[in-house]
Design an enzyme around this catalytic site. Structure first.
Site, PDB file in Angstrom:
ATOM      1  N   GLU B  50       0.821  -1.218   0.000  1.00  0.00           N
ATOM      2  CA  GLU B  50       0.000   0.000   0.000  1.00  0.00           C
ATOM      3  C   GLU B  50       0.856   1.271   0.000  1.00  0.00           C
ATOM      4  OE1 GLU B  50      -0.624  -2.627   1.873  1.00  0.00           O
ATOM      5  OE2 GLU B  50      -2.734  -3.180   1.593  1.00  0.00           O
ATOM      6  N   PHE B 112     -11.916  -7.860  12.915  1.00  0.00           N
ATOM      7  CA  PHE B 112     -10.764  -8.309  12.141  1.00  0.00           C
ATOM      8  C   PHE B 112     -10.338  -7.214  11.162  1.00  0.00           C
ATOM      9  CE2 PHE B 112      -9.099 -10.443   8.262  1.00  0.00           C
ATOM     10  CZ  PHE B 112      -7.885 -10.833   8.801  1.00  0.00           C
ATOM     11  N   GLN B 113      -9.075  -6.924  11.122  1.00  0.00           N
ATOM     12  CA  GLN B 113      -8.491  -5.876  10.276  1.00  0.00           C
ATOM     13  C   GLN B 113      -9.141  -4.519  10.496  1.00  0.00           C
ATOM     14  OE1 GLN B 113      -8.231  -7.321   6.157  1.00  0.00           O
ATOM     15  NE2 GLN B 113      -6.177  -8.056   6.628  1.00  0.00           N
ATOM     16  N   LYS B 162     -17.526  -1.364   4.848  1.00  0.00           N
ATOM     17  CA  LYS B 162     -17.942  -2.389   3.894  1.00  0.00           C
ATOM     18  C   LYS B 162     -19.423  -2.254   3.525  1.00  0.00           C
ATOM     19  CE  LYS B 162     -17.762  -7.366   3.240  1.00  0.00           C
ATOM     20  NZ  LYS B 162     -17.513  -8.683   3.838  1.00  0.00           N
ATOM     21  N   MET B 479      24.234   9.115   2.846  1.00  0.00           N
ATOM     22  CA  MET B 479      24.136  10.372   3.588  1.00  0.00           C
ATOM     23  C   MET B 479      24.420  10.130   5.063  1.00  0.00           C
ATOM     24  SD  MET B 479      23.822  13.529   3.090  1.00  0.00           S
ATOM     25  CE  MET B 479      22.860  14.143   1.705  1.00  0.00           C
TER      26      MET B 479
END
Lengths: 172, 591
Positions: B50, B112-113, B162, B479
């Site tokens: 993502e 869940f999630q 959802k 760096m």
């Protein structure tokens, strides 16, 4: 320096955390914050007491304005304003102290809003100094509980200039 | 006609002119993906992470100037995209991110999630929404695009549970948006603009300090006119590169921590700083108390909070850069008289002196190890005719790219400035490539940062995004190593990466093309070969590992006190240094 900032916001869920998150995320101070709906139920009014130098206050005002849910921001310190705070104080009162407690209530024009044989619950409102003063006086009796609303404030209406204006005209 | 939330989502995106959605599916967004699958107007680019989706949306937005769109699932999908949102927030990139959420009746149940998407993204988005009712979806999406792309742009999150994507509602797309708490100021205050014009007319040593705001405002023409009319030198911030032609005689290049000597000196000794769409970031100001000690400051910015946040401003102008510059130019056209070149001659003489005293420089020996600056320079020279889009990751290579790749136009430069996100470059390049399939898109990367989001090579291959990645491979977090050499007595704590992986094989493993240039003599040929290759390419260029990026203003230092080359003790140390690249014996590097 202490500033009182009056913020009109959308009355939606999550707005308080946006404002609070702004202060914590940018390291600004909140001394107190109170919020309640306005006459128009789609809006809420927040009164935030904060502190900082001129540059920080300018940033606070600008950053608040930048929040999309914020409709209006007024730094009340830029005008005259009146502010009040309410405290509810529950004091232990032994028999010997009950009269003294009532005397203090009387002096501060506070109210007893609940009473049991061993406690008084006192409501007082005023400026922060007054609240501090009554707390100091009640402390020797034994304060069981203390809640404060934080300050609310509103700008004073400008005093009508009608008289002086007439004079001006007359002089000219 | 009633549509499901998922269909409403698609209809809204179409009406916003969205062509591409960078997305990764999951349980609670399946309905939306199912509907996306059954239509042809929106292209879905399936990313492998993502964060990649978020950076692609950013790259798309930076290259096109329009909002980039990404779609992720709840929980880990959301937490993964946070870095990209934070990056977009810091760099004012218009991104609209849609996240799935557990069904409304489960919100708050630790389902869940489940994650508090709105809570998580609050500090790193311009605004965010949780849509609780499908009837609000269309208006919310309209508002999201409006907020993301107007005023000072930024990322906006729309969290869609959802059930909201499944429920049916009458579809009506609002024509306009009105948000009472959100009214960006576009027109600058006329009186202040007049003050600015007066100050410019009076200034002897003025300088334009321009940033990303000019890019998003599309004001590069107005800027060019202003600079040419008044003969004022132009310093660009990292985010502003390309907004003024890098090869233009009035350009001093980039300013700031690794800016050019002339850019920083001109800033320090100027008597008037005209800041346009820039925000006086600490990488530009250095020590604030000694920043531009002789200068009056004009600050043009659409975001009032940027003004007087770090620096005292004498003439603040809140407004859109394009609108304000136009008005300023109009006033100046009428008032500027006499030959500006003559008028500015003493100032320019001084600047030319600085320029000649310490130009950007590096030493490339014919048979010696490849210098990273040389790679960037050659890449620039080989591709400048093709008007490429260039992305970078974060680190030394980014600064060298900023110094040596002199872009001529805006919207060609994709880099992570404010947040400094390693792993930004490759997916951002892919996002730009998705918007412009026929253009040349280059990603200049380091071997450290490119490994963050390397997984997107699979996306590049499958979705046919022929980005050319050029890895300046020094085997270090360069760096970090530079700072350790300069400020931590050369102790390379966790900055030595070794020489893994073999990027050529890695590219091949993904089905892309991998090339390597070990020697200076073969660099051009390998680069040309990469440019001529159709699909995505990784060009691995092992470079001299101990090259440091100069000029450098140490953190908190003053702008006129730059480190211009390795201190003597460091030079001595490096002359004995060796770093071996084992995958190819030919590439043993000695200094």
């Amino acid at each position: 320096m202490e500033h009182i900032i009056s913020v009109t916001v959308e009355n939606k869920f999550g707005v308080l955390s946006r404002v609070a998150g702004l202060f914590s995320g940018r390291g600004f101070n909140i001394e107190s914050l109170s919020v309640a709906p306005t006459l128009d139920p789609s809006m809420s009014q927040m009164t935030i007491v904060t502190s900082g130098d001129e540059r920080i206050i300018e940033q606070i005002v600008k950053q608040l304005n930048k929040l999309i849910d914020v409709i209006k921001v007024v730094d009340l310190n830029e005008t005259e304003f009146v502010s009040r705070e309410t405290a509810i104080i529950k004091v232990h009162t032994k028999d010997a102290d009950r009269a003294e407690a009532l005397r203090i209530v009387d002096i501060f024009r506070a109210n007893v809003i609940d009473s049991t044989p061993s406690t008084y619950t006192i409501e007082v409102s005023g400026d922060p100094k007054k609240i501090e003063a009554i707390i100091n006086l009640l402390q020797p009796l034994g304060i069981k509980d203390l809640v404060r609303t934080g300050r609310v404030a509103v700008a004073r209406e400008p005093i009508r200039q009608a008289v002086t204006q007439t004079k001006k005209v007359a002089r000219e | 006609m009633k549509l499901s939330g998922a269909e409403i989502f698609i209809e809204c995106l179409k009406r916003e002119g969205v062509k591409t959605v960078f997305a990764l599916p999951g349980g609670v967004v399946l309905k939306i993906f199912d509907m996306l699958h059954q239509q042809k107007d929106l292209e879905v680019i399936l990313t492998r992470h993502e964060q990649g989706a978020g950076h692609m949306a950013e790259g798309y937005a930076k290259a096109t100037g329009k909002a980039g769109v990404c779609l992720v699932t709840s929980g880990p999908g959301m937490t993964n995209v946070i870095t990209a949102l934070a990056d977009a927030y810091m760099d004012s990139v218009p991104v609209v991110c849609f996240s799935g959420q557990v069904p409304t009746h489960l919100i708050g149940n630790d389902a869940f999630q489940e994650a508090d998407n709105v809570g998580l993204s609050r500090p790193c988005t311009k605004y965010n929404f949780l849509v609780k009712d499908v009837n609000d979806l269309a208006a919310t999406i309209k508002e999201a695009f409006y907020i993301a792309t107007t005023g000072r742009p930024g990322p906006v999150l729309v969290d869609i549970p959802k059930d909201v994507s499944q429920n049916m509602a009458e579809f009506a797309y609002p024509n306009s948006v009105s948000i009472r708490g959100y009214n960006p100021t576009y027109d600058g205050n006329k009186w202040q603009i007049k003050q600015a014009a007066d100050a410019i007319a009076k200034a002897k040593k003025p300088i334009l300090y321009v940033g990303g705001g000019v890019v998003f405002s599309g004001a590069s023409q107005e800027l060019l006119e202003l600079a040419e009319m008044t003969q004022i030198p132009v310093d660009m911030t990292l985010m502003g590169l390309g907004v003024f032609p890098g090869e233009h005689q009035l350009s001093l290049g980039m300013l700031g921590m690794h800016g050019t000597y002339q850019a920083n000196m001109a800033m320090h000794y100027s008597d008037l700083v005209i800041a346009v769409g820039a925000r006086f970031d600490d990488r530009v100001t250095g020590k604030v108390s000694e920043f531009c000690p002789h200068a009056k400051v004009i600050h043009i910015d659409i975001d009032p909070t940027s003004i007087r946040k770090n620096i005292h401003v004498d003439v603040p102008i809140v407004g859109d850069c394009k609108t304000v510059l136009r008005e300023l130019n109009q006033i100046l056209r009428a008032t500027v008289n006499g030959d500006q070149k003559d008028l500015r001659k003493p100032w320019w003489d001084q600047i030319h002196q600085w320029r000649q005293a310490h130009p950007l420089t590096y030493q490339q020996e014919k048979d010696g190890p490849i210098k990273p600056q040389h790679v960037v320079k050659r890449l620039y020279e080989l591709t400048r005719d093709r008007d490429p889009i260039v992305s970078t990751d974060v680190g030394q290579h980014q600064m060298w790219a900023a110094q040596y790749f002199k872009l001529a136009q805006p919207n060609r430069w994709l880099t992570s400035g404010g947040l400094g996100t390693m792993g930004f470059g490759f997916p951002a390049a892919m996002g730009a490539q998705a918007a412009f399939r026929d253009r040349l898109v280059l990603c200049i990367a380091g071997d450290g940062s490119v490994q963050m989001n390397m997984q997107e090579m699979a996306t590049a291959v499958v979705s046919k995004l022929p980005v050319k990645i050029i890895i300046l491979n020094n085997g270090f977090h360069g760096m970090v190593r530079q700072w350790q050499d300069l400020f931590y007595n050369g102790r390379y704590a966790s900055s030595d990466l070794g020489t893994t992986p073999d990027f050529v094989k890695l590219a091949e493993a993904y089905g892309a093309v991998g090339l390597r240039a070990n020697k200076v003599a073969m660099l051009d040929e390998v680069l040309k070969q990469a440019l001529a290759t159709e699909g995505p390419v990784i060009v691995d260029v092992p470079t001299y590992p101990y090259e440091n990026c100069y000029p450098m203003i140490p953190a908190g230092g003053c702008n006129h006190e730059m480190i211009l080359e390795d201190p003597p003790e460091l030079k001595k140390k490096q002359s004995g240094a060796q770093k071996v690249t084992p995958e190819d014996k030919d590439t043993v590097l000695t200094a």
